[in-house]
Design a protein around this motif. Structure first.
Motif, PDB file in Angstrom:
ATOM      1  N   GLU A  42      -2.452   2.389  16.899  1.00 53.75           N
ATOM      2  CA  GLU A  42      -1.245   2.853  16.199  1.00 53.75           C
ATOM      3  C   GLU A  42      -1.450   4.259  15.609  1.00 53.75           C
ATOM      4  O   GLU A  42      -0.563   5.119  15.697  1.00 53.75           O
ATOM      5  N   PHE A  58       4.399  12.727   9.767  1.00 54.64           N
ATOM      6  CA  PHE A  58       3.146  12.031  10.050  1.00 54.64           C
ATOM      7  C   PHE A  58       2.790  11.050   8.937  1.00 54.64           C
ATOM      8  O   PHE A  58       2.473   9.891   9.189  1.00 54.64           O
ATOM      9  N   LYS A 100      -1.152   6.858  18.280  1.00 52.91           N
ATOM     10  CA  LYS A 100       0.253   7.035  18.687  1.00 52.91           C
ATOM     11  C   LYS A 100       0.969   7.977  17.734  1.00 52.91           C
ATOM     12  O   LYS A 100       1.728   8.852  18.147  1.00 52.91           O
ATOM     13  N   ILE A 101       0.748   7.750  16.437  1.00 53.26           N
ATOM     14  CA  ILE A 101       1.410   8.572  15.409  1.00 53.26           C
ATOM     15  C   ILE A 101       0.900  10.011  15.495  1.00 53.26           C
ATOM     16  O   ILE A 101       1.671  10.966  15.421  1.00 53.26           O
ATOM     17  N   TYR A 102      -0.405  10.147  15.713  1.00 54.91           N
ATOM     18  CA  TYR A 102      -1.000  11.483  15.831  1.00 54.91           C
ATOM     19  C   TYR A 102      -0.386  12.221  17.020  1.00 54.91           C
ATOM     20  O   TYR A 102       0.021  13.385  16.908  1.00 54.91           O
ATOM     21  N   GLU A 103      -0.288  11.518  18.128  1.00 52.80           N
ATOM     22  CA  GLU A 103       0.271  12.102  19.354  1.00 52.80           C
ATOM     23  C   GLU A 103       1.737  12.518  19.132  1.00 52.80           C
ATOM     24  O   GLU A 103       2.162  13.581  19.571  1.00 52.80           O
ATOM     25  N   LYS A 104       2.478  11.674  18.435  1.00 56.43           N
ATOM     26  CA  LYS A 104       3.903  11.961  18.183  1.00 56.43           C
ATOM     27  C   LYS A 104       4.081  13.287  17.447  1.00 56.43           C
ATOM     28  O   LYS A 104       4.958  14.074  17.765  1.00 56.43           O
ATOM     29  N   TRP A 105       3.231  13.544  16.468  1.00 53.73           N
ATOM     30  CA  TRP A 105       3.440  14.730  15.623  1.00 53.73           C
ATOM     31  C   TRP A 105       2.595  15.925  16.019  1.00 53.73           C
ATOM     32  O   TRP A 105       2.950  17.061  15.718  1.00 53.73           O
ATOM     33  N   ASP A 132       5.163   7.990   8.867  1.00 53.87           N
ATOM     34  CA  ASP A 132       4.824   7.015   9.908  1.00 53.87           C
ATOM     35  C   ASP A 132       3.511   6.299   9.598  1.00 53.87           C
ATOM     36  O   ASP A 132       3.376   5.101   9.829  1.00 53.87           O
TER      37      ASP A 132
END
Ligand code: GLN
Length: 231
Positions: free
Chosen positions: A220, A36, A223-228, A39
């Motif tokens: 953005e 996190f 998106k990063i929060y969702e990814k991790w 990114d």
């Protein structure tokens, strides 16, 4: 570029203790730094027009490395505390966290922080978890360079509990599909992580805050929060 000219440098040296998944760790295959915070820093770098380079640094060495100019920024799931804020410039908070306890799956005596009195607690050196554990009456504290070593100590039977950041505990238990360890429900102290720069580097601090606002606005950050952390 010299590390002594961080504001002008095209490469931002980012200190992180890179064994702290899901915030900063090395991909098993590629050995690249991922997570996190990695990114987040790449997204902030993009907004600021600079490259970011992760410099793997012991957690208790991060603030000294910043003060001596070896790194320009700390992004290492570092909790904003008053004590640290005397030495560094923190950005606005970028992540809400807290401390929690991990015990062996068959432990039925530890159900809260109160139950840690007199117990053997494994922690990562220099962290808020270590600080918190030291306040517990008669607790015997075992300090390790990384959270993963603290978890190993629990597994080996050298500690009754690990006190560490909640999202990291959750990730550890999920990844290891752990049958031998479990999370205690109580969460202590809402903590917030911040990106840190040197005290004198107010211009960089300002840029980081601006970039943080921008990536929250342009989606953005989400998106990063969702990814991790999504699901
Ligand atoms: N958030 C905790 C702290 O700031 C732990 C951070 C870490 O181990 N990377 O002390």
């Amino acid at each position: 570029q010299q590390a002594s000219q961080p504001a002008a440098a095209k490469v931002l040296k980012v200190g992180a203790e890179a064994t702290f998944p899901p915030f900063e760790f090395q991909d098993e295959k590629s050995q690249d730094y991922v997570g996190f915070d990695v990114d987040l820093m790449k997204a902030l770098g993009k907004q600021m027009g600079v490259e970011v380079q992760i410099v793997n640094t012991a957690f208790d060495g991060l603030i000294p490395a910043l003060e001596s100019g070896q790194i320009d920024v700390i992004a290492s799931a570092m909790t904003i505390t008053e004590e640290r804020a005397q030495k560094v410039n923190f950005s606005k908070p970028y992540y809400k966290s807290g401390l929690s306890i991990v015990v062996k799956a068959d432990n039925n005596t530890i159900k809260s922080f109160k139950d840690l009195e007199g117990k053997r607690i494994a922690v990562q050196i220099g962290t808020t978890g270590a600080e918190q554990a030291k306040k517990i009456k008669d607790a015997k504290i075992r300090e390790f360079n990384s959270a993963s070593e603290a978890f190993l100590e629990l597994k080996a039977g050298g500690a009754d509990a690990v006190v560490n950041d909640l999202p990291v505990n959750e990730y550890f238990l999920a990844k290891n599909a752990s049958k031998d360890a479990k999370l205690i429900g109580e969460v202590l102290n809402a903590e917030e992580y911040g990106v840190a720069v040197a005290k004198k580097n107010t211009e960089l601090a300002r840029k980081i805050n601006k970039a943080l606002d921008e990536i929250k606005q342009n989606g953005e950050y989400a998106k990063i929060y969702e990814k991790w952390f999504g699901k």
